[in-house]
Scaffold this motif. Structure first.
Motif, mmCIF file in Angstrom:
data_model
loop_
_atom_site.group_PDB
_atom_site.id
_atom_site.type_symbol
_atom_site.label_atom_id
_atom_site.label_comp_id
_atom_site.label_asym_id
_atom_site.label_seq_id
_atom_site.Cartn_x
_atom_site.Cartn_y
_atom_site.Cartn_z
ATOM 1 N N VAL A 38 0.746 -1.141 0.058
ATOM 2 C CA VAL A 38 0.056 -0.073 -0.060
ATOM 3 C C VAL A 38 1.123 1.234 -0.134
ATOM 4 C CG1 VAL A 38 -1.767 1.083 1.205
ATOM 5 C CG2 VAL A 38 -1.739 -1.173 1.315
ATOM 6 N N GLN A 39 0.995 1.812 -0.985
ATOM 7 C CA GLN A 39 1.940 2.967 -1.319
ATOM 8 C C GLN A 39 1.111 4.270 -0.492
ATOM 9 O OE1 GLN A 39 2.895 3.758 -5.320
ATOM 10 N NE2 GLN A 39 4.051 1.858 -5.601
ATOM 11 N N ARG A 40 2.160 5.203 -0.062
ATOM 12 C CA ARG A 40 1.665 6.097 0.695
ATOM 13 C C ARG A 40 0.656 7.156 -0.192
ATOM 14 N NH1 ARG A 40 7.273 7.939 3.339
ATOM 15 N NH2 ARG A 40 8.033 6.821 1.463
ATOM 16 N N SER A 41 1.161 7.201 -1.292
ATOM 17 C CA SER A 41 0.359 8.009 -2.171
ATOM 18 C C SER A 41 -1.208 7.536 -2.344
ATOM 19 C CB SER A 41 0.853 8.103 -3.702
ATOM 20 O OG SER A 41 1.089 6.826 -4.238
ATOM 21 N N ALA A 42 -1.261 6.280 -2.102
ATOM 22 C CA ALA A 42 -2.938 5.804 -2.123
ATOM 23 C C ALA A 42 -3.631 6.287 -1.251
ATOM 24 C CB ALA A 42 -2.791 4.145 -2.003
ATOM 25 N N HIS A 43 -3.100 6.760 -0.249
ATOM 26 C CA HIS A 43 -4.091 7.681 0.915
ATOM 27 C C HIS A 43 -4.638 8.960 0.380
ATOM 28 C CE1 HIS A 43 -3.077 4.377 3.729
ATOM 29 N NE2 HIS A 43 -1.746 4.233 3.358
ATOM 30 N N ALA A 44 -3.962 9.355 -0.578
ATOM 31 C CA ALA A 44 -4.048 10.770 -0.943
ATOM 32 C C ALA A 44 -5.555 10.932 -1.567
ATOM 33 C CB ALA A 44 -2.920 11.351 -1.848
ATOM 34 N N ASP A 45 -5.974 10.198 -2.337
ATOM 35 C CA ASP A 45 -7.250 10.458 -3.216
ATOM 36 C C ASP A 45 -8.186 9.473 -2.471
ATOM 37 O OD1 ASP A 45 -5.995 11.821 -4.960
ATOM 38 O OD2 ASP A 45 -5.354 10.108 -5.823
ATOM 39 N N TRP A 46 -9.652 10.235 -2.296
ATOM 40 C CA TRP A 46 -10.771 9.432 -2.074
ATOM 41 C C TRP A 46 -12.052 10.209 -2.744
ATOM 42 C CZ3 TRP A 46 -15.583 11.174 -0.090
ATOM 43 C CH2 TRP A 46 -16.220 10.407 0.507
ATOM 44 N N SER A 47 -12.762 9.138 -3.181
ATOM 45 C CA SER A 47 -14.086 9.505 -3.871
ATOM 46 C C SER A 47 -15.171 8.850 -3.637
ATOM 47 C CB SER A 47 -13.860 9.771 -5.595
ATOM 48 O OG SER A 47 -13.589 8.177 -5.963
#
Length: 277
Positions: A38-47
């Motif tokens: 789970v890359q840290r960038s995966a936490h940046a977006d949410w829809s």
């Protein structure tokens, strides 16, 4: 029963049965490996997903287990500001976070780690410390949930106080950065050292900006004088030589004996069903 001292053999046998504790270097490496999953960038977006329930439906579903006379008061408090709504709608964010990426590092989460659930209070040793002061929603959960709720609360509070969007983003990023730095520091400590680690009032005063320093010192001084006797004076009156809690309906009121007994039975039954054997 007679207590007997453990023999060296039994002590070695118990030690052999315990799983080996990974070293700090090994745990650091395990953490880095999780970044690949789970890359840290995966936490940046949410829809919002297509099947996302209406937030008001989630709140009303919770209302069925609340004191019905107090539900309107709860909503009245939530209507004061976006941050007040955020404080009272932990279930909405929990539902949204349930579908987000996690590293599966589960902790005993606060469950509602927004800004207002942190504060200064006195320990039993009369030391003034700053820490989480509310664990109403605590449950085992991914650590990311607490961190995201905290960071989002910084942003919502910043907007509610009229700050620029860039200032709110900077403050939220600082909260996450400091969390990371402190976790890295705690990882090198033993259990007792991390348990006794404290943020004191003096620590905060040392880094507080000058323009808020005096207000902070006044607040800290006020907090040191708060105790149960102050609450006692506000909530209790003397009637006919007897002390009695003052009614303040619908928040505080006396119940008749039958209702008290019924409620206590319900509390005991619910509590018994919530704990493990």
């Amino acid at each position: 029963m007679v207590a007997t001292a453990e023999t060296p053999f039994s002590q070695r046998a118990k030690a052999a049965a315990r799983p080996p504790v990974p070293s700090i270097a090994e745990r650091m490496d395990q953490g880095k490996q999780l970044r690949k999953q789970v890359q840290r960038s995966a936490h940046a977006d949410w829809s919002p997903p297509a099947d996302r329930p209406d937030p008001l439906d989630l709140l009303q579903e919770q209302d069925t287990t609340r004191e019905q006379d107090l539900v309107p008061i709860r909503y009245g408090r939530m209507l004061v500001s976006p941050f007040a709504f955020y404080r009272g709608s932990a279930v909405v964010m929990a539902r949204d976070l349930a579908g987000t990426p996690t590293t599966d590092l589960r902790v005993q989460a606060c469950g509602d780690a927004h800004l207002s659930n942190f504060g200064s209070f006195a320990t039993p040793e009369r030391n003034q410390v700053f820490d989480i002061n509310d664990f109403d929603e605590t449950l085992p959960a991914p650590f990311e949930w607490d961190l995201k709720r905290l960071a989002a609360s910084v942003m919502v509070a910043s907007r509610a106080n009229g700050h620029k969007a860039a200032d709110g983003a900077e403050a939220a990023a600082a909260a996450v950065r400091i969390y990371r730095e402190r976790m890295a520091e705690f990882a090198t400590m033993g259990h007792l050292a991390s348990w006794y680690n404290r943020i004191t009032g003096a620590d905060i005063a040392a880094v507080a900006p000058r323009k808020v320093g005096k207000d902070f010192q006044r607040g800290l001084l006020k907090a040191t004088h708060r105790d149960h006797l102050q609450v006692f004076e506000k909530m209790v009156s003397a009637e006919g030589g007897n002390l009695r809690v003052v009614d303040d309906p619908p928040l505080v009121l006396h119940l008749d004996d039958a209702e008290v007994e019924e409620r206590l039975r319900t509390v005991a039954k619910t509590y018994r069903s919530s704990i493990r054997d």
